[in-house]
Scaffold this motif. Structure first.
Motif, PDB file in Angstrom:
ATOM      1  N   UNK A 267       0.851  -0.973  -0.016  1.00  8.18           N
ATOM      2  CA  UNK A 267       0.265  -0.325  -0.262  1.00  8.18           C
ATOM      3  C   UNK A 267       0.646   1.296   0.261  1.00  8.18           C
ATOM      4  N   UNK A 268       2.284   1.472   0.695  1.00  2.00           N
ATOM      5  CA  UNK A 268       2.786   2.128   0.421  1.00  2.00           C
ATOM      6  C   UNK A 268       3.363   2.827  -0.443  1.00  2.00           C
ATOM      7  N   UNK A 269       4.072   1.242  -1.084  1.00  2.00           N
ATOM      8  CA  UNK A 269       4.495   2.471  -2.053  1.00  2.00           C
ATOM      9  C   UNK A 269       3.793   2.320  -3.857  1.00  2.00           C
ATOM     10  N   UNK A 270       2.375   1.802  -3.525  1.00  2.46           N
ATOM     11  CA  UNK A 270       1.659   1.757  -4.627  1.00  2.46           C
ATOM     12  C   UNK A 270       1.203   3.783  -4.007  1.00  2.46           C
ATOM     13  N   UNK A 271       1.290   3.805  -2.921  1.00  8.82           N
ATOM     14  CA  UNK A 271       0.261   5.241  -2.412  1.00  8.82           C
ATOM     15  C   UNK A 271       1.583   6.578  -3.036  1.00  8.82           C
ATOM     16  N   UNK A 272       2.424   5.976  -2.489  1.00  4.29           N
ATOM     17  CA  UNK A 272       3.627   7.402  -2.149  1.00  4.29           C
ATOM     18  C   UNK A 272       4.140   7.534  -3.833  1.00  4.29           C
ATOM     19  N   UNK A 273       4.370   6.543  -4.238  1.00  3.08           N
ATOM     20  CA  UNK A 273       4.986   6.414  -5.735  1.00  3.08           C
ATOM     21  C   UNK A 273       4.650   7.329  -5.975  1.00  3.08           C
ATOM     22  N   UNK A 274       3.087   7.678  -6.272  1.00  3.92           N
ATOM     23  CA  UNK A 274       2.412   8.736  -7.220  1.00  3.92           C
ATOM     24  C   UNK A 274       2.802   9.817  -6.622  1.00  3.92           C
ATOM     25  N   UNK A 275       2.668  10.536  -5.855  1.00  2.00           N
ATOM     26  CA  UNK A 275       2.926  11.701  -5.032  1.00  2.00           C
ATOM     27  C   UNK A 275       3.258  12.233  -5.310  1.00  2.00           C
ATOM     28  N   UNK A 276       4.808  12.838  -6.241  1.00  2.00           N
ATOM     29  CA  UNK A 276       5.344  13.790  -6.964  1.00  2.00           C
ATOM     30  C   UNK A 276       5.612  13.535  -8.067  1.00  2.00           C
TER      31      UNK A 276
ATOM     32  N   UNK B  64       8.890   8.566 -13.168  1.00  4.83           N
ATOM     33  CA  UNK B  64       8.212   7.753 -13.432  1.00  4.83           C
ATOM     34  C   UNK B  64       7.326   7.147 -12.280  1.00  4.83           C
ATOM     35  N   UNK B  65       6.386   6.565 -11.633  1.00  2.00           N
ATOM     36  CA  UNK B  65       5.863   6.266 -10.671  1.00  2.00           C
ATOM     37  C   UNK B  65       6.009   4.666 -10.685  1.00  2.00           C
ATOM     38  N   UNK B  66       5.670   3.887 -11.869  1.00  2.00           N
ATOM     39  CA  UNK B  66       5.491   2.670 -12.605  1.00  2.00           C
ATOM     40  C   UNK B  66       7.470   2.377 -12.378  1.00  2.00           C
ATOM     41  N   UNK B  67       7.478   2.913 -13.016  1.00  2.00           N
ATOM     42  CA  UNK B  67       9.343   2.781 -12.350  1.00  2.00           C
ATOM     43  C   UNK B  67      10.156   2.586 -10.975  1.00  2.00           C
ATOM     44  N   UNK B  68       8.903   3.562 -10.527  1.00  2.00           N
ATOM     45  CA  UNK B  68       9.148   3.768  -8.446  1.00  2.00           C
ATOM     46  C   UNK B  68       9.146   2.415  -8.350  1.00  2.00           C
ATOM     47  N   UNK B  69       7.469   2.013  -8.663  1.00  2.00           N
ATOM     48  CA  UNK B  69       6.564   0.956  -7.076  1.00  2.00           C
ATOM     49  C   UNK B  69       7.838  -0.208  -8.480  1.00  2.00           C
ATOM     50  N   UNK B  70       7.814  -0.552 -10.052  1.00  2.00           N
ATOM     51  CA  UNK B  70       9.279  -1.684 -10.130  1.00  2.00           C
ATOM     52  C   UNK B  70      10.317  -1.766  -9.202  1.00  2.00           C
ATOM     53  N   UNK B  71      11.239  -0.412  -8.726  1.00  2.00           N
ATOM     54  CA  UNK B  71      12.192  -0.841  -8.362  1.00  2.00           C
ATOM     55  C   UNK B  71      11.967  -1.183  -6.637  1.00  2.00           C
ATOM     56  N   UNK B  72      11.471   0.239  -6.065  1.00  2.51           N
ATOM     57  CA  UNK B  72      11.121  -0.122  -4.377  1.00  2.51           C
ATOM     58  C   UNK B  72      10.390  -1.448  -4.042  1.00  2.51           C
ATOM     59  N   UNK B  73       9.365  -1.708  -4.725  1.00  5.69           N
ATOM     60  CA  UNK B  73       8.723  -3.203  -4.146  1.00  5.69           C
ATOM     61  C   UNK B  73       9.044  -4.307  -5.351  1.00  5.69           C
ATOM     62  N   UNK B  74      10.235  -3.862  -5.516  1.00  3.85           N
ATOM     63  CA  UNK B  74      10.854  -5.234  -6.940  1.00  3.85           C
ATOM     64  C   UNK B  74      11.843  -5.290  -5.147  1.00  3.85           C
ATOM     65  N   UNK B  75      12.968  -4.696  -4.657  1.00  2.63           N
ATOM     66  CA  UNK B  75      13.630  -4.840  -3.905  1.00  2.63           C
ATOM     67  C   UNK B  75      13.124  -5.493  -2.463  1.00  2.63           C
ATOM     68  N   UNK B  76      12.286  -5.123  -2.597  1.00  2.00           N
ATOM     69  CA  UNK B  76      11.263  -5.456  -1.027  1.00  2.00           C
ATOM     70  C   UNK B  76      11.549  -7.324  -1.250  1.00  2.00           C
TER      71      UNK B  76
END
Length: 272
Positions: free
Chosen positions: A63-72, A184-196
């Motif tokens: 939920x944090x990855x999906x939400x926060x990745x969109x703010x900026x 790009x928010x999609x890239x952020x989700x992939x990087x952070x979610x993938x690392x986790x």
């Protein structure tokens, strides 16, 4: 319009969040429904205490990855970014409004997930025993640390709740920093979610084969003292009750550092 309210209204337009909420709620209920315990107060509190350490922290991370990745990135993706560079007096105020949103979202995520499992377990088990001592239960929890036997169920649950809010906010700040650096928010989700996810797989599979090697030791440190370990609280078994100051340092030093880096990076980004 109040900047904080404006940020909240903009945030509520992100439909990805609602999809993630439905997914995480369904997955949480599915996993909890597999738990079969006698109808006793002890098992209600045991399940509540164990939830975040076994399942809940994954839901928090999603939920944090999906939400926060969109703010900026939303500002860049919609073209608002160029307008913000001309906002002479509001750059820092706008940043603080976003950080306030990140904090509120972290609180809402943790509270929502705990509410879901509370409603689920309270419909299946009796919930009296809030003032019973933990030592009376005599069970092992992923959150266990030495010396908590004199705490009550209610005190321990409150400790977990507050801890998860602080830990979630720290992880959300890390995501926010990455979102400033990556457009790009999609890239952020992939990087952070993938690392986790990769660190979770390493913990559950690869460490079984490398546990006695230096590689295994390094990977173990990355997991236990990174955000995976912070959110799952697996390192707590090494803590004594009189060493909680270490926990405070572990939680708040990254927050202070991240806020400093975020402030510098955001203001530098606004000038570019």
């Amino acid at each position: 319009m109040n900047l904080k309210i404006a940020e909240v209204k903009k945030f509520l337009l992100f439909k990805e969040i609602y999809i993630a909420v439905v997914f995480c709620t369904g997955l949480t209920l599915l996993m909890q429904s597999a738990i079969v315990s006698p109808d006793e107060p002890f098992y209600f509190w045991k399940n509540m205490h164990d939830f975040m350490g076994y399942v809940g922290y994954w839901m928090v991370a999603i939920l944090l990855v999906v939400g926060v990745s969109r703010i900026v990135p939303f500002e860049n993706e919609t073209g608002i970014d160029e307008l913000l560079k001309t906002y002479k007096y509001g750059k820092r105020k706008l940043l603080f409004a976003k950080l306030w949103l990140v904090l509120i979202y972290s609180i809402v995520v943790v509270t929502f997930l705990y509410s879901v499992v509370f409603i689920f377990f309270s419909s299946n088990y009796r919930i009296n025993g809030v003032n019973s001592m933990l030592v009376e239960g005599n069970y092992q929890s992923p959150w266990d640390f030495k010396g908590i036997g004199n705490w009550t169920n209610g005190q321990y649950f409150l400790f977990q709740y507050i801890y998860m809010i602080i830990a979630s906010f720290s992880f959300a700040l890390f995501l926010f920093l990455i979102s400033i650096l990556v457009k790009r928010s999609v890239v952020i989700m992939m990087i952070c979610g993938g690392l986790f996810a990769v660190l979770e797989l390493i913990k559950r599979f690869l460490l079984l084969y490398f546990s006695s090697s230096e590689i295994g030791y390094v990977l173990s440190l990355l997991y236990h003292y990174g955000y995976n370990g912070m959110l799952s609280a697996f390192y707590m078994v090494n803590l004594q009750i009189d060493e909680l100051w270490k926990l405070v340092v572990y939680l708040f030093v990254p927050i202070i550092g991240l806020v400093s880096m975020i402030t510098y990076s955001y203001e530098r980004r606004a000038k570019c």
